[in-house]
Design a protein around this motif. Structure first.
Motif, PDB file in Angstrom:
ATOM      1  N   GLY A 164      16.671   9.041 -14.818  1.00  0.00           N
ATOM      2  CA  GLY A 164      17.204  10.335 -14.622  1.00  0.00           C
ATOM      3  C   GLY A 164      17.633  10.914 -16.083  1.00  0.00           C
ATOM      4  O   GLY A 164      17.879  12.126 -15.888  1.00  0.00           O
ATOM      5  N   GLN A 165      17.972  10.223 -16.942  1.00  0.00           N
ATOM      6  CA  GLN A 165      18.251  10.796 -18.263  1.00  0.00           C
ATOM      7  C   GLN A 165      17.319  11.166 -19.237  1.00  0.00           C
ATOM      8  O   GLN A 165      16.236  10.130 -19.397  1.00  0.00           O
ATOM      9  N   PHE A 166      17.284  12.122 -19.918  1.00  0.00           N
ATOM     10  CA  PHE A 166      16.386  12.198 -21.018  1.00  0.00           C
ATOM     11  C   PHE A 166      17.086  11.660 -22.282  1.00  0.00           C
ATOM     12  O   PHE A 166      17.455  12.062 -23.409  1.00  0.00           O
ATOM     13  N   ILE A 167      16.571  10.450 -22.235  1.00  0.00           N
ATOM     14  CA  ILE A 167      17.091   9.372 -23.429  1.00  0.00           C
ATOM     15  C   ILE A 167      16.624   9.773 -24.822  1.00  0.00           C
ATOM     16  O   ILE A 167      17.226   9.272 -25.718  1.00  0.00           O
ATOM     17  N   ASN A 168      15.453  10.435 -25.012  1.00  0.00           N
ATOM     18  CA  ASN A 168      14.826  10.577 -26.012  1.00  0.00           C
ATOM     19  C   ASN A 168      15.401  11.815 -26.851  1.00  0.00           C
ATOM     20  O   ASN A 168      14.968  12.145 -27.909  1.00  0.00           O
ATOM     21  N   GLN A 169      16.388  12.603 -26.030  1.00  0.00           N
ATOM     22  CA  GLN A 169      17.084  13.753 -26.572  1.00  0.00           C
ATOM     23  C   GLN A 169      18.482  13.333 -26.945  1.00  0.00           C
ATOM     24  O   GLN A 169      19.011  14.326 -27.371  1.00  0.00           O
ATOM     25  N   GLU A 170      18.341  12.163 -26.888  1.00  0.00           N
ATOM     26  CA  GLU A 170      20.002  11.996 -27.589  1.00  0.00           C
ATOM     27  C   GLU A 170      19.830  11.136 -28.865  1.00  0.00           C
ATOM     28  O   GLU A 170      18.898  11.457 -29.564  1.00  0.00           O
ATOM     29  N   GLY A 206      14.343   5.077 -10.161  1.00  0.00           N
ATOM     30  CA  GLY A 206      14.718   4.099  -9.094  1.00  0.00           C
ATOM     31  C   GLY A 206      13.447   3.660  -8.222  1.00  0.00           C
ATOM     32  O   GLY A 206      13.510   2.781  -7.330  1.00  0.00           O
ATOM     33  N   VAL A 207      12.478   4.596  -8.373  1.00  0.00           N
ATOM     34  CA  VAL A 207      11.389   4.437  -7.414  1.00  0.00           C
ATOM     35  C   VAL A 207      10.314   3.320  -7.967  1.00  0.00           C
ATOM     36  O   VAL A 207       9.673   3.786  -9.044  1.00  0.00           O
ATOM     37  N   SER A 208      10.031   2.121  -7.652  1.00  0.00           N
ATOM     38  CA  SER A 208       9.415   1.074  -8.166  1.00  0.00           C
ATOM     39  C   SER A 208       7.734   1.358  -7.746  1.00  0.00           C
ATOM     40  O   SER A 208       6.949   0.639  -8.089  1.00  0.00           O
ATOM     41  N   THR A 209       7.412   2.175  -6.810  1.00  0.00           N
ATOM     42  CA  THR A 209       6.139   2.517  -6.414  1.00  0.00           C
ATOM     43  C   THR A 209       5.384   3.864  -7.048  1.00  0.00           C
ATOM     44  O   THR A 209       4.214   3.881  -6.563  1.00  0.00           O
ATOM     45  N   ASP A 210       6.054   4.303  -7.960  1.00  0.00           N
ATOM     46  CA  ASP A 210       5.245   5.147  -8.691  1.00  0.00           C
ATOM     47  C   ASP A 210       4.505   4.642  -9.856  1.00  0.00           C
ATOM     48  O   ASP A 210       4.631   3.333 -10.023  1.00  0.00           O
ATOM     49  N   ALA A 211       3.814   5.350 -10.599  1.00  0.00           N
ATOM     50  CA  ALA A 211       2.660   4.853 -11.565  1.00  0.00           C
ATOM     51  C   ALA A 211       3.514   3.808 -12.692  1.00  0.00           C
ATOM     52  O   ALA A 211       3.015   2.851 -12.921  1.00  0.00           O
ATOM     53  N   CYS A 212       4.754   4.409 -13.089  1.00  0.00           N
ATOM     54  CA  CYS A 212       5.447   3.639 -14.343  1.00  0.00           C
ATOM     55  C   CYS A 212       5.976   2.566 -13.454  1.00  0.00           C
ATOM     56  O   CYS A 212       6.204   1.349 -14.109  1.00  0.00           O
ATOM     57  N   GLY A 213       6.624   2.511 -12.291  1.00  0.00           N
ATOM     58  CA  GLY A 213       7.334   1.617 -11.544  1.00  0.00           C
ATOM     59  C   GLY A 213       6.214   0.356 -11.358  1.00  0.00           C
ATOM     60  O   GLY A 213       6.408  -0.871 -11.376  1.00  0.00           O
ATOM     61  N   THR A 229       0.863  -1.235   0.091  1.00  0.00           N
ATOM     62  CA  THR A 229       0.045  -0.050   0.079  1.00  0.00           C
ATOM     63  C   THR A 229       0.898   1.380   0.079  1.00  0.00           C
ATOM     64  O   THR A 229       0.031   2.367  -0.113  1.00  0.00           O
ATOM     65  N   ASN A 230       2.166   1.279  -0.119  1.00  0.00           N
ATOM     66  CA  ASN A 230       3.076   2.193   0.070  1.00  0.00           C
ATOM     67  C   ASN A 230       3.419   2.804  -1.399  1.00  0.00           C
ATOM     68  O   ASN A 230       4.525   2.438  -1.650  1.00  0.00           O
ATOM     69  N   VAL A 231       2.561   3.227  -1.993  1.00  0.00           N
ATOM     70  CA  VAL A 231       2.620   3.749  -3.411  1.00  0.00           C
ATOM     71  C   VAL A 231       3.090   5.285  -3.301  1.00  0.00           C
ATOM     72  O   VAL A 231       2.795   6.031  -2.239  1.00  0.00           O
ATOM     73  N   ASN A 232       3.539   5.593  -4.347  1.00  0.00           N
ATOM     74  CA  ASN A 232       4.016   7.135  -4.657  1.00  0.00           C
ATOM     75  C   ASN A 232       3.097   8.035  -5.505  1.00  0.00           C
ATOM     76  O   ASN A 232       3.264   7.822  -6.610  1.00  0.00           O
ATOM     77  N   PRO A 233       2.257   8.400  -4.997  1.00  0.00           N
ATOM     78  CA  PRO A 233       1.138   9.399  -5.847  1.00  0.00           C
ATOM     79  C   PRO A 233       1.600  10.737  -6.431  1.00  0.00           C
ATOM     80  O   PRO A 233       0.729  11.669  -6.665  1.00  0.00           O
ATOM     81  N   SER A 234       3.082  10.947  -6.542  1.00  0.00           N
ATOM     82  CA  SER A 234       3.687  12.401  -6.795  1.00  0.00           C
ATOM     83  C   SER A 234       3.824  12.186  -8.538  1.00  0.00           C
ATOM     84  O   SER A 234       3.836  11.076  -9.086  1.00  0.00           O
ATOM     85  N   VAL A 235       3.655  13.552  -9.074  1.00  0.00           N
ATOM     86  CA  VAL A 235       3.749  13.419 -10.532  1.00  0.00           C
ATOM     87  C   VAL A 235       4.999  14.531 -10.424  1.00  0.00           C
ATOM     88  O   VAL A 235       4.754  15.570  -9.710  1.00  0.00           O
TER      89      VAL A 235
END
Length: 977
Positions: free
Chosen positions: A406-412, A245-252, A189-195
């Motif tokens: 942490g890297q903007f990979i689509n700008q490479e 590195g946070v696995s509890t956010d939406a994409c994680g 239940t410890n999810v990260n609801p931040s955007v």
């Protein structure tokens, strides 16, 4: 009489009254619902506040009146209502407000009955009759009922299937979230609801994520709930598809469930599309983007014309709402991905293959909040057709703001890209921090949506690779929604691999540039021969660089005009698509070539201008003094003949004509500019330079107008300028000079009639000679004798005008010996420039002028004697140039003992005039016009500045050429009109 007067008075007042009515202005006070008091409602008809009736108050919307607490509503035949207080034995009001009833329990603030949790309120019997006393009925949450009150609290419904079968109570250790009961340990239940809003360096605890992230994730993981999985995917999309590195956010959480489904079958045989999950990513293998975008072409071809014409781009999208519900299949276009308000016809142009589309606009934040309360999510596909076997091709999406650890990979580089699928346009929901009804702290808008098509190399059937949709989002911190705006752009681009074209262009530049080096070296060697200097010094290197600048400018000009014309013809005329225009970024090198051509051509033009205004000029007067009979001298008693002075007017006349020829050209610059503008702006030739495949000159005002291609615009303008210029040159040399007027030949004829030859030295030991010696021996004569001489000449009753006997050749290129030039320089030192009018000079200056005049006479006698072969040590021979010498404009022989006079029937002495440098002037004007146009995107401005430039340089050439003529010939400037 009185009656008539009364009628007139009445008529007058009626007219005045009618005039007052016609001139009256109407104004009403401004009112809004918020301006009305608690006892008033806002009347939408009169746009004013209206007081409520007795026992009434304003509704929550403020647009109507309702009864006060404890009063029931009585139905009437009018639009208004009447309220009646409930009796004491039935003090509460029913939920619909039309009845009074007793409550089994407590009464809420609105004066209506309320029941304990788990109960429903019953106010009517099965037939709909209102009961005297309401009752609270308990819903059976145990088996077999398994029911709970609905949202309205007036009906029992079966509880959600995730609850335990024996009870609707989600007791410990189960977890209740989103109306679903989850078994323990299914998901933390410890999810990260931040955007995260990285552009603003801000993180928001989203109310939407706080409410739905855990329930959606758990329902997707545990119960394979399709809607919950879609909702979870949407929350990951709202977080820019970013992994951290946070696995509890939406994409994680989504990635956790994605890996958990690895053992399950894939959807539509696509390994990145796991069962029950939305397809969000292609995968993170290195180089995967290259394989997806540049391996297999789309199985349809595009054609611009013919029976198989196909220019329609059919894109469809599966549309989902934020809760993960599938809404519809929708045709892309018409405003779903294009936020800018444009007519339908202009928006449809975005999906016509080959038309480079781009629309930008500024949108109000307040408008976005009103039109997009919740985001819509799109999975975009390309419709391949096929009738009953209709196929869809997924469009890869590149989210420019996406982060991976942490890297903007689509700008490479492309090999590092992480392609995705789902996208949204406006998100005003995830940035709401306190509640979902509060004003968002941040909104996220797709500031750029770009769809790019890449042509398959060497295709002849119009095949393309899968199109790529690139989305760039902008984070907007909300401060003042009424003044804030967001810029958004929608674009469709077309690209092909330009490597082959670039190699061909560079090869052409290299080969032609090498030839230019050789040609410039030959010019330098010839220049050294013409100045009789065997030394190689810094001046020689500078001269080589000047020659090379001009030749290299011609190389750049030829390559750029050829390239522009090639793209213009083959792009606009192709049937099956095999050629696409370079993108603006790919045209930067081409623009550099144009800039180099212009700069180098300007250097060559200025170099030639300096040479022309420093040319040595001398007029050789062959006229000899005539003797005249004077009165008898008394001392001797015999008559004497005194010589009369030679008239200077013939020399002035020839000098004046030469001065007028200095800026004479083979074309009319004014006509050139007007004609070019007529074709480009009036006839619409400029439309050929638009970034679309249609070779049409007229465009409808309602149709979309794409941007101009730099390459097409340059190719069109340069070709049109050159064609009109060449047509003018051809007309001038073929028709005008033969049937109207040939000023160059006329000047040669004038020299012969005036008995004056002209020596022009463009180099120290090289120049031109115009033999103007009269076959009649003298030119200072009256009209009758002049006409007789001309008639004799036309009837061949006298000798020919040529330098050699029985020849007509009067113009020569001369290559002088160093001895002759040295003698010429010694005499030339005596001829200087006069400083002012003769009436203002003092005695010393007068003596100096006399010395210069004697020097002039000495030079005239010296050059005349040279022409007459009077100096054996400085003699000359006349010969023809070799064919190759005439072609390359050089001399192979170096004069040692005798000077060389080369027969020159082409009148190449015009090389020291604008007339003989028309090619340089035409190319310079072309480049100037094109450079100004490319910088300003205005043919009219380019034409105006080109005209101004021509006038300025013509003035400079006239002014400096006049001064040079005065200095070199002692002709008074006042006679040059």
């Amino acid at each position: 009489m009185y009656l008539n007067r009364h009628k007139a008075t009445l008529t007058f007042f009626l007219l005045v009254y009618i005039g007052l009515l016609n001139g009256q202005q109407y104004a009403i006070p401004f009112k809004s619902p918020s301006d009305c008091s608690a006892e008033e409602s806002f009347d939408i008809s009169s746009l004013s506040c209206v007081r409520c009736g007795s026992n009434q108050r304003r509704s929550t919307t403020g647009l109507s009146c309702i009864c006060k607490t404890g009063y029931q509503t009585l139905t009437t035949d009018t639009a208004s209502i009447t309220c009646q207080q409930c009796p004491t034995d039935r003090p509460a009001v029913s939920k619909d407000g039309f009845g009074c009833i007793r409550c089994p329990g407590s009464v809420n603030d609105e004066g209506k009955c309320q029941c304990p949790p788990g109960n429903i309120l019953v106010e009517r019997d099965v037939n709909g009759n209102l009961l005297d006393e309401a009752s609270c009925e308990m819903c059976n949450g145990n088996s077999p009922g398994l029911s709970v009150p609905n949202n309205s609290g007036d009906r029992c419904e079966r509880c959600q299937a995730s609850f335990i079968n024996s009870s609707c109570v989600c007791g410990p250790p189960n977890v209740l979230a989103g109306g679903i009961c989850f078994p323990p340990g299914s998901l933390s239940t410890n999810v990260n609801p931040s955007v995260n809003y990285d552009q603003l360096k801000l993180s928001v605890q989203s109310a939407w994520f706080f409410k739905n992230l855990y329930s959606s994730s758990a329902a997707c993981l545990v119960f394979f709930n399709l809607t919950a999985c879609q909702a979870l995917g949407n929350m990951c999309v709202m977080n820019m598809h970013s992994f951290s590195g946070v696995s509890t956010d939406a994409c994680g959480l989504f990635n956790t469930i994605f890996r958990a489904r690895a053992s399950f079958s894939s959807t539509q045989d696509i390994s990145y599309w796991r069962v029950n999950l939305p397809w969000l990513y292609y995968g993170d293998e290195p180089g995967l983007a290259t394989r997806v975008l540049q391996t297999d072409p789309v199985p349809i071809g595009f054609s611009f014309r013919g029976r198989n014409k196909n220019t329609d781009i059919n894109l469809v999208a599966a549309v989902y709402n934020v809760r993960g519900e599938f809404l519809r299949w929708e045709q892309v276009g018409g405003g779903n991905l294009q936020l800018c308000p444009q007519p339908t016809t202009k928006q449809a142009a975005a999906f016509s293959f080959g038309t480079a589309y781009q629309e930008s606009c500024d949108l109000s934040v307040a408008e976005l909040l009103g039109t997009h309360p919740e985001p819509l999510f799109y999975d975009v596909f390309m419709d391949l057709g096929g009738g009953e076997n209709r196929k869809l091709l997924p469009l890869p999406t590149l989210v420019y703001n996406q982060q991976y650890n942490g890297q903007f990979i689509n700008q490479e580089k492309m090999k590092n890209w992480y392609l995705s699928r789902r996208m949204f346009v406006v998100d005003t929901l995830s940035g709401r921090e306190r509640s979902m009804s509060s004003l968002p702290k941040v909104i996220r808008v797709a500031s750029s949506v770009k769809i790019k098509f890449q042509l398959v190399p060497r295709t002849q059937e119009g095949q393309v690779f899968p199109p790529l949709m690139t989305v760039t989002y902008r984070d907007v911190a909300i401060t003042d929604i009424n003044t804030q705006t967001v810029t958004t752009t929608f674009a469709v681009e077309y690209e092909m691999d330009q490597t082959e074209a670039r190699i061909k262009t560079d090869t052409a530049l290299g080969v032609m540039g090498g030839l230019a080096v050789i040609y410039s070296l030959l010019k330098t060697i010839n220049w050294k021969r013409r100045i009789a200097s065997p030394l190689v010094n810094m001046e020689t290197m500078g001269k080589f660089l000047l020659f090379y600048a001009g030749d290299l400018a011609n190389v750049f000009f030829a390559v750029t005009v050829g390239s522009g014309l090639y793209w213009l013809i083959f792009y606009k005329a192709q049937q099956f698509v095999s050629l696409l225009l370079p993108l603006p970024a790919q045209e930067e090198r081409f623009a550099t070539y144009i800039g180099c051509a212009f700069a180098l051509k300007a250097v060559q033009f200025l170099h030639k201008l300096i040479l022309q205004v420093s040319t040595d000029v001398f007029f050789i007067d062959w006229e000899r003094p005539l003797s005249k009979t004077s009165r008898t001298v008394q001392a001797a008693g015999v008559p004497k003949r005194d010589p009369s002075p030679v008239s200077i007017w013939r020399t002035y006349f020839v000098a004046n004509e030469w001065n007028e020829l200095q800026t004479f050209r083979k074309i009319s610059p004014t006509f050139q500019i007007i004609a070019v503008l007529f074709f480009l702006e009036v006839l619409g030739f400029s439309n050929l330079a638009l970034r679309d495949p249609w070779p049409t000159l007229e465009r409808s005002p309602e149709a979309y107008t794409p941007s101009y291609s730099l390459m097409l615009r340059y190719g069109l303008a340069a070709t049109l300028w050159l064609c009109i210029g060449l047509l003018q040159v051809i007309f001038f040399t073929v028709f005008h000079e033969h049937f109207v007027e040939d000023k160059i030949r006329q000047f040669v004829d004038l020299c012969s009639i005036s008995n004056i030859s002209v020596l022009l030295l463009s180099h120290r030991c090289f120049g031109y000679y115009i033999h103007g010696r009269s076959v009649h021996g003298h030119a200072d004569t009256n009209m009758e004798e002049m006409n007789n001489n001309l008639n004799r000449e036309s009837e061949s009753l006298c000798g020919q005008r040529g330098l050699l006997p029985n020849t007509d050749i009067q113009t020569f290129q001369v290559s002088l010996t160093d001895r002759l030039r040295s003698h010429y320089d010694r005499i030339r030192e005596q001829i200087g420039r006069r400083n002012g009018p003769s009436r203002l000079i003092d005695t010393s200056s007068a003596n100096q002028f006399e010395q210069r005049a004697r020097g002039y006479q000495t030079m005239n006698h010296f050059l005349g004697s040279i022409i007459d072969h009077a100096h054996p040590d400085m003699d000359y021979i006349v010969k023809d140039k070799l064919m190759f010498e005439r072609v390359i404009g050089m001399e192979f022989l170096e004069p040692s003992e005798k000077s060389l006079f080369y027969n020159d029937e082409a009148h190449s002495f015009s090389d020291v005039l604008f007339y003989g440098n028309e090619a340089t002037l035409l190319i310079f004007d072309t480049l100037f016009f094109c450079v100004v146009d490319l910088g300003s995107q205005s043919f009219v401005l380019a034409a105006v500045l080109t005209c101004v430039q021509q006038m300025i340089f013509r003035l400079i050439r006239n002014t400096l050429g006049r001064k040079n003529l005065v200095n070199k010939t002692l002709v008074d400037e006042r006679f040059l009109i």
